[in-house]
Design a protein around this motif. Structure first.
Motif, mmCIF file in Angstrom:
data_model
loop_
_atom_site.group_PDB
_atom_site.id
_atom_site.type_symbol
_atom_site.label_atom_id
_atom_site.label_comp_id
_atom_site.label_asym_id
_atom_site.label_seq_id
_atom_site.Cartn_x
_atom_site.Cartn_y
_atom_site.Cartn_z
ATOM 1 N N VAL A 21 0.841 -1.206 0.000
ATOM 2 C CA VAL A 21 0.000 0.000 0.000
ATOM 3 C C VAL A 21 0.872 1.250 0.000
ATOM 4 O O VAL A 21 0.600 2.206 -0.727
ATOM 5 C CB VAL A 21 -0.984 -0.002 1.189
ATOM 6 N N ASN A 22 1.923 1.245 0.803
ATOM 7 C CA ASN A 22 2.827 2.401 0.824
ATOM 8 C C ASN A 22 3.442 2.656 -0.548
ATOM 9 O O ASN A 22 3.572 3.806 -0.976
ATOM 10 C CB ASN A 22 3.915 2.219 1.886
ATOM 11 N N VAL A 31 -6.160 3.341 -3.466
ATOM 12 C CA VAL A 31 -6.371 2.023 -2.889
ATOM 13 C C VAL A 31 -7.810 1.918 -2.396
ATOM 14 O O VAL A 31 -8.271 2.731 -1.606
ATOM 15 C CB VAL A 31 -5.390 1.778 -1.723
ATOM 16 N N VAL A 32 -8.505 0.889 -2.882
ATOM 17 C CA VAL A 32 -9.881 0.602 -2.485
ATOM 18 C C VAL A 32 -9.844 -0.577 -1.525
ATOM 19 O O VAL A 32 -9.107 -1.543 -1.731
ATOM 20 C CB VAL A 32 -10.745 0.248 -3.718
ATOM 21 N N PHE A 33 -10.672 -0.503 -0.476
ATOM 22 C CA PHE A 33 -10.709 -1.547 0.544
ATOM 23 C C PHE A 33 -12.143 -1.986 0.761
ATOM 24 O O PHE A 33 -13.048 -1.153 0.866
ATOM 25 C CB PHE A 33 -10.151 -0.999 1.860
ATOM 26 N N THR A 34 -12.348 -3.282 0.840
ATOM 27 C CA THR A 34 -13.631 -3.825 1.266
ATOM 28 C C THR A 34 -13.370 -5.089 2.066
ATOM 29 O O THR A 34 -12.237 -5.563 2.145
ATOM 30 C CB THR A 34 -14.578 -4.086 0.073
ATOM 31 N N ARG A 112 -7.257 0.780 9.930
ATOM 32 C CA ARG A 112 -6.390 1.748 10.621
ATOM 33 C C ARG A 112 -4.944 1.618 10.123
ATOM 34 O O ARG A 112 -4.259 2.614 9.912
ATOM 35 C CB ARG A 112 -6.463 1.516 12.130
ATOM 36 N N GLU A 113 -4.480 0.407 9.914
ATOM 37 C CA GLU A 113 -3.099 0.185 9.473
ATOM 38 C C GLU A 113 -2.887 0.530 7.996
ATOM 39 O O GLU A 113 -1.866 1.106 7.638
ATOM 40 C CB GLU A 113 -2.692 -1.272 9.707
ATOM 41 N N LEU A 114 -3.850 0.198 7.151
ATOM 42 C CA LEU A 114 -3.660 0.371 5.711
ATOM 43 C C LEU A 114 -4.063 1.745 5.188
ATOM 44 O O LEU A 114 -3.589 2.156 4.130
ATOM 45 C CB LEU A 114 -4.418 -0.722 4.939
ATOM 46 N N ASP A 142 -14.874 6.554 9.787
ATOM 47 C CA ASP A 142 -14.337 7.750 10.433
ATOM 48 C C ASP A 142 -12.842 7.905 10.144
ATOM 49 O O ASP A 142 -12.356 8.998 9.849
ATOM 50 C CB ASP A 142 -14.611 7.737 11.938
ATOM 51 N N ILE A 143 -12.118 6.813 10.175
ATOM 52 C CA ILE A 143 -10.676 6.833 9.921
ATOM 53 C C ILE A 143 -10.390 7.237 8.475
ATOM 54 O O ILE A 143 -9.539 8.079 8.214
ATOM 55 C CB ILE A 143 -10.054 5.448 10.219
ATOM 56 N N VAL A 144 -11.118 6.649 7.548
ATOM 57 C CA VAL A 144 -10.908 6.949 6.126
ATOM 58 C C VAL A 144 -11.248 8.409 5.848
ATOM 59 O O VAL A 144 -10.500 9.101 5.149
ATOM 60 C CB VAL A 144 -11.723 5.980 5.243
ATOM 61 N N ARG A 145 -12.347 8.892 6.415
ATOM 62 C CA ARG A 145 -12.732 10.297 6.209
ATOM 63 C C ARG A 145 -11.684 11.252 6.782
ATOM 64 O O ARG A 145 -11.362 12.264 6.160
ATOM 65 C CB ARG A 145 -14.082 10.572 6.861
#
Length: 172
Positions: A21-22, A31-34, A112-114, A142-145
């Protein structure tokens, strides 16, 4: 690398996912996450993942471990397929870049990590809900925002669910 090894190489640890990811973020590649169980893979899952993949450059799918699936009270027989089998099916999809397991009830720690750019869930959730106790709240939104990312919901394909498939198989 043969194709089976290529598929297996997409199933990674959290540390390896963070490294990749970095690298993608340094190249400004969204990067999209589901996440999900993806127990008995069906056209609803494929459609959902294809839509999610189209939202960015890289798609990461976090997969509930067997223990995590059992903790969600989906039924005593669940999961039907063990975690490695489910991961191989997801990793075998060309537009899925990484598959990572999570053992807790939610993928919050992984999010939170990614720090994904885009967090995706099905339309049975609501991107506008900000109260974590609400059943429609998207964990990690909340983290993504806070990091300037987007929360997107994708319509579900009507008539397709693992529960429906299992009920049909049982003659229910």
């Amino acid at each position: 690398m043969d194709r089976l090894n290529y598929v297996e190489s997409k199933i990674v640890s959290l540390d390896e996912a963070k490294r990749r990811v970095n690298t993608w973020k340094m190249k400004d590649e969204p990067v999209v996450f589901t996440n999900g169980c993806f127990d008995i893979f069906h056209v609803g899952h494929l459609t959902y993942l294809a839509h999610a993949a189209s939202l960015g450059k890289h798609l990461i799918v976090a997969l509930n471990t067997d223990k995590s699936v059992r903790s969600q009270n989906k039924g005593e027989e669940r999961p039907i397929n063990p975690e490695l089998a489910r991961a191989m099916v997801i990793a075998g999809i060309g537009f899925v870049d990484l598959v990572i397991f999570f053992e807790s009830d939610t993928p919050l720690d992984v999010i939170r990590e990614l720090q994904p750019d885009i967090l995706v869930k099905g339309a049975d959730y609501d991107a506008e809900v900000t109260e974590p106790t609400n059943k429609k709240y998207i964990v990690g939104s909340d983290i993504v925002r806070q990091n300037g990312g987007k929360i997107i919901t994708i319509p579900l394909v009507e008539g397709y669910s693992t529960t429906n498939i299992l009920n049909k198989a049982k003659g229910v």
